[in-house]
Design an enzyme around this catalytic site. Structure first.
Site, PDB file in Angstrom:
ATOM      1  N   TYR A 109       0.836  -1.205   0.000  1.00  0.00           N
ATOM      2  CA  TYR A 109       0.000   0.000   0.000  1.00  0.00           C
ATOM      3  C   TYR A 109       0.874   1.260   0.000  1.00  0.00           C
ATOM      4  O   TYR A 109       1.836   1.383   0.753  1.00  0.00           O
ATOM      5  CB  TYR A 109      -0.920   0.031   1.231  1.00  0.00           C
TER       6      TYR A 109
ATOM      7  N   GLY B 257      -5.082   6.249  -0.011  1.00  0.00           N
ATOM      8  CA  GLY B 257      -6.431   6.387   0.499  1.00  0.00           C
ATOM      9  C   GLY B 257      -7.418   5.521  -0.249  1.00  0.00           C
ATOM     10  O   GLY B 257      -7.213   4.312  -0.411  1.00  0.00           O
TER      11      GLY B 257
END
Length: 517
Positions: free
Chosen positions: A63, A70
């Site tokens: 990530y 987000g």
């Protein structure tokens, strides 16, 4: 005045815990910072970066490294664009507004972010830590707009200015002068830094701004509790008040520790160790009689504010965390600044009460109905000049205005969570707004303290001019003498702005050593 201390040794960062006082010392320019040369520490940092590289090779997905940010976490970033992703992160967050953070606050922000990254679980390189230390060493600091953070996912927008400056973009304050970051780096022969895959996220996705501001707010608040106690003692003396309202046995009956400590300081200041069988004046007004109860709330809150702030200060608070020791990536929400928000919301409420207390003391001092024989508005003018002079009349009006504004700002920021970023950030802390509010409230309280201190010292001296006055206790005499080294008495009316601004500066500098810890 306390003699200047020797220059302390640099604060060595090695992942160990630091204190709020450490932050304030660095922020105010009294202490340098260095990165530990310890090989164990440096190896721990390097392992995090190496493990992240391993993950990229073996798993291919991390990530914020191979994905968007987000709500865009499901959007894969092409391998050829991974290296440029951190630049995009700080670029699109370059939308801060409002005033810029003062230099002391900016130093604190850089230090607090460093401390978090030194915990060793953010997947950054030693080189990045060294670049952050370089900013503090050379006093080349990012220009950071103070508005634009909701306190989760951390202080993204303000911290984007820190990331951009490392890369030679945006502006810096270079030893007091504002200029392009690229010029400041080039002048010193430093090449702009190239952020590694997770380093943009690690720099920006955390609580550094709110925590840094919280540390500065804490220091100012802690000093104000002591100053408010000394001003109260001066006011009681000037008003010919009852010093026995602070009896030790009385406060043993309601033993909040901070409240007890404030009463003890007042007894010592007023030289009232033993209460007589019955006091000559039974009931002073609440703004003096209940001062330990008001100031004591702040004193008793300082320990848990410190706990909240120092825990946050010494935490890893970005996302995800890279645990090289156990071989895993941990996704969570440590960027959420709820503890800082709650500490700052309560600090501003408790501290605004100090303004209310001191404003009421000032109102008593200037009013001939309540000041027990002192001149109207504490004017120091001669008798024949009294009709023309108005003493502290306008100062009391100003103090009332500053108090009202401080009280108005006590609405908690933390209850105004807003859903942002396509509802990914659907519950946020507002910690940075709470910290900014707290600093504004503290500025207003310091203004009220300056006004009441000025007047209380005048009141003590005017009281001593009366033939039946009791001698001023030694500690208060010594304090007034020291005060007069900075500020002259008020005789004929004069514009008081310069005096008050000077006093606010002295208060911010913690000019007077008041009580032992």
């Amino acid at each position: 005045m306390t003699p200047p201390a020797e220059t302390p040794a640099p604060l060595t960062l090695d992942g160990s815990l630091i204190t709020l006082e450490n932050v304030v010392d660095v922020a105010e320019g009294r202490r340098a910072v260095e990165l530990s040369a310890d090989t164990t520490f440096r190896a721990r940092i390097a392992r995090g970066s190496a493990f992240l590289s391993q993950l990229l090779e073996e798993d291919g997905v991390v990530y914020g490294v191979t994905t968007g940010y987000g709500d865009a976490c499901t959007r894969a970033v092409p391998p050829e664009d991974i290296d440029s992703l951190p630049q995009h992160l700080y670029t699109f967050h370059g939308c801060g507004m409002g005033a810029t953070l003062p230099v002391d606050a900016t130093r604190a922000v850089v230090l607090v972010r460093l401390v978090s990254l030194c915990r060793g679980v953010s997947g950054v390189s030693v080189e990045l830590l060294e670049r952050l230390v370089w900013l503090l060493e050379h006093d080349v600091l990012p220009v950071i707009p103070e508005e634009g953070s909701v306190g989760a996912s951390g202080d993204l927008t303000p911290l984007s200015y820190l990331a951009a400056v490392l890369c030679g973009e945006r502006e810096v304050i270079d030893n007091g002068h504002r200029r392009p970051a690229s010029e400041a780096l080039a002048e010193r022969g430093l090449t702009p830094y190239r952020l590694k895959p997770k380093e943009g996220l690690a720099l920006m996705n955390g609580t550094a701004v709110m925590t840094a501001l919280g540390a500065l707010a804490y220091a100012r608040c802690a000093y104000l509790t002591q100053l408010a106690t000394r001003i109260t003692a001066l006011s009681v003396n000037a008003l010919a008040g009852n010093p026995y309202h602070f009896d030790a046995d009385l406060f043993a009956a309601k033993p909040h520790p901070g409240q007890v400590d404030v009463a003890a300081r007042l007894r010592e200041d007023l030289h009232a160790p033993t209460t007589p069988r019955n006091s000559p004046r039974l009931q002073d007004r609440y703004s003096t009689r209940c001062a330990p109860h008001v100031i004591g709330v702040v004193e008793d809150s300082l320990p848990w504010w410190r706990q909240f702030l120092e825990n946050e200060l010494n935490s890893a608070n970005d996302n995800p965390l890279i645990d090289a020791e156990h071989g895993k990536v941990m996704h969570g929400g440590h960027f959420y600044g709820g503890h800082v928000a709650f500490a700052m919301d309560s600090l501003k409420q408790a501290t605004a009460n100090l303004a209310d207390l001191l404003d009421r003391q000032l109102a008593l001092l200037v009013d001939t109905r309540f000041n027990h024989g002192l001149p109207s508005n504490l004017s120091g003018a001669s008798a024949e000049r009294l009709p023309l002079n108005h003493g502290y009349k306008a100062v009391q009006i100003g103090a009332s205005a500053w108090t009202a504004e401080a009280l108005k700002l006590t609405m908690p920021a933390s209850v105004f969570s807003r859903s942002t970023e396509c509802h990914n950030q659907d519950k946020v802390s507002m910690g940075t707004i709470a910290a900014r509010d707290a600093l504004r409230v503290l500025t207003l309280v310091e203004q009220v303290a300056a006004a009441t201190l000025h007047a209380a010292c005048q009141g003590v001296e005017l009281r001593q001019q009366q033939s039946d006055a009791e001698p001023t206790p030694a500690r208060l005499t010594a304090f007034v003498d020291e005060f007069r080294q900075e500020i002259a008495p008020l005789g004929e009316d004069r514009a008081m702005e310069a005096d008050l601004r000077r006093l606010c500066t002295l208060i911010r500098q913690r000019r007077w050593s008041l009580y032992d810890a």
